[in-house]
Design a protein around this motif. Structure first.
Motif, PDB file in Angstrom:
ATOM      1  N   ALA A 179      35.716  38.165  50.277  1.00  0.00           N
ATOM      2  CA  ALA A 179      36.343  37.630  49.056  1.00  0.00           C
ATOM      3  C   ALA A 179      35.422  36.605  48.393  1.00  0.00           C
ATOM      4  O   ALA A 179      35.262  36.602  47.171  1.00  0.00           O
ATOM      5  CB  ALA A 179      37.691  37.000  49.382  1.00  0.00           C
ATOM      6  N   GLU A 180      34.811  35.753  49.208  1.00  0.00           N
ATOM      7  CA  GLU A 180      33.884  34.757  48.659  1.00  0.00           C
ATOM      8  C   GLU A 180      32.668  35.421  48.040  1.00  0.00           C
ATOM      9  O   GLU A 180      32.183  35.005  46.990  1.00  0.00           O
ATOM     10  CB  GLU A 180      33.443  33.783  49.760  1.00  0.00           C
ATOM     11  CG  GLU A 180      34.533  32.837  50.213  1.00  0.00           C
ATOM     12  CD  GLU A 180      34.152  32.094  51.492  1.00  0.00           C
ATOM     13  OE1 GLU A 180      33.303  32.589  52.268  1.00  0.00           O
ATOM     14  OE2 GLU A 180      34.729  31.009  51.715  1.00  0.00           O
ATOM     15  N   GLN A 181      32.175  36.473  48.693  1.00  0.00           N
ATOM     16  CA  GLN A 181      31.013  37.193  48.176  1.00  0.00           C
ATOM     17  C   GLN A 181      31.341  37.890  46.859  1.00  0.00           C
ATOM     18  O   GLN A 181      30.558  37.866  45.911  1.00  0.00           O
ATOM     19  CB  GLN A 181      30.502  38.210  49.198  1.00  0.00           C
ATOM     20  CG  GLN A 181      29.200  38.884  48.787  1.00  0.00           C
ATOM     21  CD  GLN A 181      28.084  37.886  48.545  1.00  0.00           C
ATOM     22  OE1 GLN A 181      27.787  37.052  49.380  1.00  0.00           O
ATOM     23  NE2 GLN A 181      27.458  37.953  47.367  1.00  0.00           N
ATOM     24  N   LEU A 222      30.938  38.073  41.029  1.00  0.00           N
ATOM     25  CA  LEU A 222      31.589  38.038  39.726  1.00  0.00           C
ATOM     26  C   LEU A 222      31.062  36.867  38.904  1.00  0.00           C
ATOM     27  O   LEU A 222      30.788  37.013  37.711  1.00  0.00           O
ATOM     28  CB  LEU A 222      33.114  37.944  39.878  1.00  0.00           C
ATOM     29  CG  LEU A 222      33.910  37.828  38.570  1.00  0.00           C
ATOM     30  CD1 LEU A 222      33.658  39.039  37.664  1.00  0.00           C
ATOM     31  CD2 LEU A 222      35.405  37.659  38.863  1.00  0.00           C
ATOM     32  N   ARG A 223      30.920  35.712  39.543  1.00  0.00           N
ATOM     33  CA  ARG A 223      30.391  34.538  38.832  1.00  0.00           C
ATOM     34  C   ARG A 223      29.007  34.846  38.253  1.00  0.00           C
ATOM     35  O   ARG A 223      28.729  34.536  37.097  1.00  0.00           O
ATOM     36  CB  ARG A 223      30.310  33.328  39.772  1.00  0.00           C
ATOM     37  CG  ARG A 223      31.662  32.710  40.081  1.00  0.00           C
ATOM     38  CD  ARG A 223      31.556  31.575  41.097  1.00  0.00           C
ATOM     39  NE  ARG A 223      30.769  30.458  40.593  1.00  0.00           N
ATOM     40  CZ  ARG A 223      31.262  29.448  39.869  1.00  0.00           C
ATOM     41  NH1 ARG A 223      32.542  29.420  39.558  1.00  0.00           N
ATOM     42  NH2 ARG A 223      30.483  28.474  39.461  1.00  0.00           N
ATOM     43  N   ILE A 228      38.320  36.272  35.279  1.00  0.00           N
ATOM     44  CA  ILE A 228      37.330  35.294  34.798  1.00  0.00           C
ATOM     45  C   ILE A 228      37.748  33.895  35.215  1.00  0.00           C
ATOM     46  O   ILE A 228      36.919  33.086  35.638  1.00  0.00           O
ATOM     47  CB  ILE A 228      37.180  35.386  33.261  1.00  0.00           C
ATOM     48  CG1 ILE A 228      36.568  36.730  32.878  1.00  0.00           C
ATOM     49  CG2 ILE A 228      36.366  34.214  32.706  1.00  0.00           C
ATOM     50  CD1 ILE A 228      36.569  37.022  31.386  1.00  0.00           C
ATOM     51  N   TYR A 229      39.055  33.642  35.147  1.00  0.00           N
ATOM     52  CA  TYR A 229      39.558  32.293  35.429  1.00  0.00           C
ATOM     53  C   TYR A 229      39.735  32.026  36.920  1.00  0.00           C
ATOM     54  O   TYR A 229      40.072  30.908  37.305  1.00  0.00           O
ATOM     55  CB  TYR A 229      40.839  32.056  34.630  1.00  0.00           C
ATOM     56  CG  TYR A 229      40.557  32.186  33.147  1.00  0.00           C
ATOM     57  CD1 TYR A 229      39.831  31.217  32.476  1.00  0.00           C
ATOM     58  CD2 TYR A 229      40.947  33.322  32.443  1.00  0.00           C
ATOM     59  CE1 TYR A 229      39.528  31.349  31.128  1.00  0.00           C
ATOM     60  CE2 TYR A 229      40.654  33.464  31.097  1.00  0.00           C
ATOM     61  CZ  TYR A 229      39.937  32.475  30.445  1.00  0.00           C
ATOM     62  OH  TYR A 229      39.623  32.611  29.111  1.00  0.00           O
ATOM     63  N   THR A 230      39.505  33.030  37.749  1.00  0.00           N
ATOM     64  CA  THR A 230      39.403  32.775  39.189  1.00  0.00           C
ATOM     65  C   THR A 230      37.967  32.395  39.546  1.00  0.00           C
ATOM     66  O   THR A 230      37.722  31.755  40.559  1.00  0.00           O
ATOM     67  CB  THR A 230      39.831  33.988  40.027  1.00  0.00           C
ATOM     68  OG1 THR A 230      38.932  35.072  39.778  1.00  0.00           O
ATOM     69  CG2 THR A 230      41.261  34.407  39.701  1.00  0.00           C
ATOM     70  N   ALA A 231      37.032  32.803  38.684  1.00  0.00           N
ATOM     71  CA  ALA A 231      35.620  32.497  38.915  1.00  0.00           C
ATOM     72  C   ALA A 231      35.224  31.176  38.258  1.00  0.00           C
ATOM     73  O   ALA A 231      34.425  30.410  38.801  1.00  0.00           O
ATOM     74  CB  ALA A 231      34.750  33.629  38.384  1.00  0.00           C
ATOM     75  N   TYR A 232      35.770  30.905  37.068  1.00  0.00           N
ATOM     76  CA  TYR A 232      35.472  29.683  36.311  1.00  0.00           C
ATOM     77  C   TYR A 232      36.780  29.110  35.790  1.00  0.00           C
ATOM     78  O   TYR A 232      37.683  29.866  35.423  1.00  0.00           O
ATOM     79  CB  TYR A 232      34.531  29.981  35.133  1.00  0.00           C
ATOM     80  CG  TYR A 232      33.132  30.312  35.589  1.00  0.00           C
ATOM     81  CD1 TYR A 232      32.219  29.302  35.879  1.00  0.00           C
ATOM     82  CD2 TYR A 232      32.731  31.638  35.758  1.00  0.00           C
ATOM     83  CE1 TYR A 232      30.948  29.611  36.325  1.00  0.00           C
ATOM     84  CE2 TYR A 232      31.458  31.944  36.203  1.00  0.00           C
ATOM     85  CZ  TYR A 232      30.568  30.923  36.490  1.00  0.00           C
ATOM     86  OH  TYR A 232      29.317  31.224  36.934  1.00  0.00           O
ATOM     87  N   ASP A 233      36.874  27.797  35.741  1.00  0.00           N
ATOM     88  CA  ASP A 233      38.108  27.152  35.270  1.00  0.00           C
ATOM     89  C   ASP A 233      38.450  27.559  33.842  1.00  0.00           C
ATOM     90  O   ASP A 233      39.601  27.757  33.501  1.00  0.00           O
ATOM     91  CB  ASP A 233      37.988  25.626  35.338  1.00  0.00           C
ATOM     92  CG  ASP A 233      37.962  25.120  36.773  1.00  0.00           C
ATOM     93  OD1 ASP A 233      38.390  25.868  37.674  1.00  0.00           O
ATOM     94  OD2 ASP A 233      37.509  23.982  36.987  1.00  0.00           O
ATOM     95  N   ASP A 234      37.420  27.635  33.003  1.00  0.00           N
ATOM     96  CA  ASP A 234      37.613  28.006  31.601  1.00  0.00           C
ATOM     97  C   ASP A 234      36.268  28.465  31.043  1.00  0.00           C
ATOM     98  O   ASP A 234      35.260  28.463  31.753  1.00  0.00           O
ATOM     99  CB  ASP A 234      38.188  26.840  30.792  1.00  0.00           C
ATOM    100  CG  ASP A 234      37.375  25.557  30.907  1.00  0.00           C
ATOM    101  OD1 ASP A 234      36.133  25.624  31.100  1.00  0.00           O
ATOM    102  OD2 ASP A 234      37.962  24.469  30.781  1.00  0.00           O
TER     103      ASP A 234
END
Length: 197
Positions: free
Chosen positions: A5-7, A12-13, A48-54
């Motif tokens: 999951a972290e990978q 994705l990031r 997207i918002y699980t990878a970056y806050d906004d």
């Protein structure tokens, strides 16, 4: 070792940063939309918002990459020029800054156009990228002003950066100044050649 999951999140990031960098380069940061990015990388908008806050956090990540590239180009401009006088090295770095801004205008503008709230903290890695850029300027400035305190030198570095940045910004904004690139270089050289005399 990272979990699957972290990978996946790290992957994705990275995909999002690459896609956002491409879109910012082409259209500018103001045109960045989550739906477009989701289509680019093949994920749901919510992912997207699980990878970056906004989107600001994503733009900040792109800006970190841009700062690195800018710093490398500025540093490379004075490699092999150690024998040049300090003002000439400042001019070389400024010309490299101008060239980077002219070739990567939208990415360069995103460095300074990021919308932040008064209470938002700038990430330490972002501050460090700016410090690294300023470190290139600090070396010749210290030669020009050997008796200045570290605080005075830091202020002079920031003042020179601001002056060059302002000339570049107005120079690239053709509707305001209509100054050709070679004249922008001449303006920068005229200002920098006057310091430390």
């Amino acid at each position: 070792m990272a979990s699957k999951a972290e990978q996946r999140r790290a992957d994705l990031r990275e995909k999002l940063v690459v896609a956002a960098e491409s879109r910012i380069d082409r259209d500018g940061a103001v045109a960045l939309r989550a739906r477009d990015l989701a289509g680019d990388v093949g994920c749901a908008v919510g992912a997207i918002y699980t990878a970056y806050d906004d989107l600001n956090a994503l733009i900040m990540a792109v800006n970190g990459r841009t700062f690195q590239k800018l710093g490398q180009q500025v540093a490379a401009s004075v490699q092999g020029a150690e024998a040049e006088v300090a003002t000439q090295r400042l001019i070389l770095m400024s010309n490299a800054y101008l060239a980077f801004a002219a070739e990567n205008t939208n990415l360069w503008r995103a460095l300074f156009d990021l919308k932040m709230q008064a209470g938002d903290r700038v990430p330490e890695w972002y501050v460090q990228a700016l410090r690294d850029l300023f470190a290139n300027i600090a070396r010749p400035v210290a030669e020009l002003f050997p008796n200045d305190t570290p605080e005075e030198l830091d202020l002079m570095v920031r003042a020179l950066f601001s002056a060059v940045h302002g000339i570049v910004l107005l120079g690239l904004e053709q509707r305001i100044s209509a100054v050709p690139l070679d004249k922008i270089k001449q303006m920068i050289a005229q200002i920098l050649s006057q310091i430390g005399g």
